[in-house]
Design an enzyme around this catalytic site. Structure first.
Site, PDB file in Angstrom:
ATOM      1  N   HIS A 190       0.849  -1.196   0.000  1.00  0.00           N
ATOM      2  CA  HIS A 190       0.000   0.000   0.000  1.00  0.00           C
ATOM      3  C   HIS A 190       0.880   1.239   0.000  1.00  0.00           C
ATOM      4  CE1 HIS A 190       0.816  -0.524   4.287  1.00  0.00           C
ATOM      5  NE2 HIS A 190       0.366   0.694   4.517  1.00  0.00           N
ATOM      6  N   HIS A 228       1.352   4.038   1.904  1.00  0.00           N
ATOM      7  CA  HIS A 228       1.846   4.848   3.012  1.00  0.00           C
ATOM      8  C   HIS A 228       3.370   4.978   2.957  1.00  0.00           C
ATOM      9  CE1 HIS A 228      -1.998   4.234   5.628  1.00  0.00           C
ATOM     10  NE2 HIS A 228      -2.134   5.176   4.717  1.00  0.00           N
ATOM     11  N   ASP A 282       5.822   5.004   5.012  1.00  0.00           N
ATOM     12  CA  ASP A 282       6.726   4.077   5.704  1.00  0.00           C
ATOM     13  C   ASP A 282       6.808   2.716   5.008  1.00  0.00           C
ATOM     14  OD1 ASP A 282       4.045   3.607   6.592  1.00  0.00           O
ATOM     15  OD2 ASP A 282       4.791   2.517   8.334  1.00  0.00           O
ATOM     16  N   HIS A 283       6.109   2.586   3.885  1.00  0.00           N
ATOM     17  CA  HIS A 283       6.184   1.369   3.070  1.00  0.00           C
ATOM     18  C   HIS A 283       6.756   1.633   1.679  1.00  0.00           C
ATOM     19  CE1 HIS A 283       3.652  -1.224   5.783  1.00  0.00           C
ATOM     20  NE2 HIS A 283       3.453  -0.021   6.278  1.00  0.00           N
ATOM     21  N   HIS A 288      -7.378  -0.735   5.602  1.00  0.00           N
ATOM     22  CA  HIS A 288      -6.337   0.188   6.070  1.00  0.00           C
ATOM     23  C   HIS A 288      -6.176   1.317   5.050  1.00  0.00           C
ATOM     24  CE1 HIS A 288      -2.748   1.402   8.257  1.00  0.00           C
ATOM     25  NE2 HIS A 288      -2.039   1.347   7.140  1.00  0.00           N
ATOM     26  N   ASP A 307      -0.238  -3.876   6.322  1.00  0.00           N
ATOM     27  CA  ASP A 307      -0.868  -3.364   7.538  1.00  0.00           C
ATOM     28  C   ASP A 307      -2.332  -3.770   7.636  1.00  0.00           C
ATOM     29  OD1 ASP A 307       1.550  -2.164   8.045  1.00  0.00           O
ATOM     30  OD2 ASP A 307       0.838  -0.106   7.878  1.00  0.00           O
ATOM     31  N   HIS A 363       4.835  -4.544  10.998  1.00  0.00           N
ATOM     32  CA  HIS A 363       5.116  -3.759  12.199  1.00  0.00           C
ATOM     33  C   HIS A 363       5.243  -4.681  13.410  1.00  0.00           C
ATOM     34  CE1 HIS A 363       4.557   0.374  10.711  1.00  0.00           C
ATOM     35  NE2 HIS A 363       3.625  -0.139   9.921  1.00  0.00           N
TER      36      HIS A 363
END
Length: 257
Positions: free
Chosen positions: A56, A58, A60-61, A112, A131, A169
Site C-alpha cells: 500500500h 503509506h 513508511d512502506h 487500512h 498493515d 510492524h
C-alpha cells in the site's frame, strides 16, 4: 531455497527480505527506507535485488523505492488502485506474479487503505499482508470502512492454518494486551502473551505468526466467539450483533485503548 529475514526500519517497521541463496538474488517487501536494504546489499556483495513488492501507499512502506530502484534496477510492483512511486507492475485481485521463481497470488484487502493488497505463496505458505492483518491485531482504518476490513480479514483467515503471517510492524505485544482485555479467559492467548513478553524483553522479533495462532488468539478474527460478543455487550449494551458489528466495536475500542 528461499530464506526470509526482517530488516528493521524506523521505530517498529520490518522490511521483509526474501533471499534466493543459490542464485544470490533477493526481493524486498515494503521498503519504507532504502538504507537497511542498501546496507544489507553492501554487506553481501554479489547479490542482486530483483524485485520490490509493495502492499500500500503509506510512506513508511514506499519511501525507499526510488533510491533502491535507481541503485539496483529492481522491478517495482504494487496495488493498481494506489499511486506507488516508480511502479512497473500494477496488481490487483486475480493477478499472479513470479518473484524469485515463486508464484505469488495477489489478494485485494481494502480497509487500512482502499487499494491495499496482500501477496500469498501457496506452496511455501507465505502471506505478506502489510498493515491489514497484524500479529494479534489488525490495521487502523485510514481510508476503508469497518465492513471492508472485516471482509478483508475474513478472506485472509480462510487461508490454511500453516500460513506464515509476515506483517510489517512490531505491534504484537500491544495488540495482545488489548486482546486479553477483550477475551481474558482465553488460555491460549495468555500463553502467547507471556511468550511474546519474554521475546521482546530479550530483543527478539515476534514474527512471523501463523494463521492457526491468529484464529485462536486475535480478537479481530474471532468476532463470532461468544466470549467476545459478551464483552462487547457488556461495554455497548445487550443486543443482537452481526460479527461485522462486533468488529466495528472492537476496532473503535482498540483505537482508544
Amino acid at each position: 531455497m528461499i530464506k526470509i529475514d526482517a530488516l528493521p526500519a524506523f521505530s517498529d517497521n520490518y522490511i521483509w527480505l526474501l533471499q534466493d541463496v543459490e542464485r544470490r538474488r533477493c526481493a524486498v517487501v515494503d521498503p519504507g527506507d532504502a538504507a537497511p536494504v542498501l546496507a544489507w546489499l553492501a554487506g553481501n556483495p554479489g547479490w542482486q535485488l530483483s524485485d520490490i513488492l509493495i502492499t500500500h501507499h503509506h510512506f513508511d512502506h514506499v519511501g525507499g523505492i526510488a533510491e533502491l530502484k535507481a541503485a539496483t534496477g529492481a522491478r517495482v510492483m504494487g496495488p493498481a488502485n494506489e499511486k506507488i512511486p516508480a511502479c512497473d507492475l500494477a496488481l490487483s485481485e486475480g493477478h499472479s506474479v513470479e518473484v524469485l521463481d515463486h508464484a505469488l497470488r495477489v489478494i485485494d484487502v481494502p480497509g487500512h487503505t482502499l487499494g491495499h493488497i496482500a501477496y500469498y505463496q501457496a506452496d511455501q505458505h507465505w502471506l505478506f499482508c502489510g498493515d491489514t492483518l497484524f500479529a494479534g491485531g489488525c490495521g487502523r482504518l485510514f481510508e476503508g470502512s469497518p465492513a471492508q476490513m472485516h471482509d478483508s480479514l475474513g478472506r485472509l483467515a480462510a487461508l490454511p492454518d500453516q500460513t506464515l503471517v509476515y506483517c510489517t510492524h512490531e505491534y504484537t505485544l500491544s495488540n495482545l494486551r488489548f486482546a486479553q482485555a477483550v477475551e481474558p479467559a482465553n488460555a491460549r492467548l495468555a500463553e502467547r502473551l507471556r511468550e511474546v513478553t519474554a521475546w521482546r524483553a530479550a530483543g527478539k522479533i515476534s514474527l512471523p505468526s501463523t494463521l492457526e495462532l491468529e484464529r485462536a488468539t486475535n480478537p479481530f478474527l474471532r468476532c463470532q466467539e461468544p466470549a467476545i460478543v459478551d464483552t462487547i455487550n457488556e461495554r455497548e449494551g445487550l443486543r443482537t450483533r452481526t460479527s461485522g458489528e462486533v468488529f466495528t466495536q472492537l476496532r473503535a475500542w482498540k483505537d482508544s485503548f
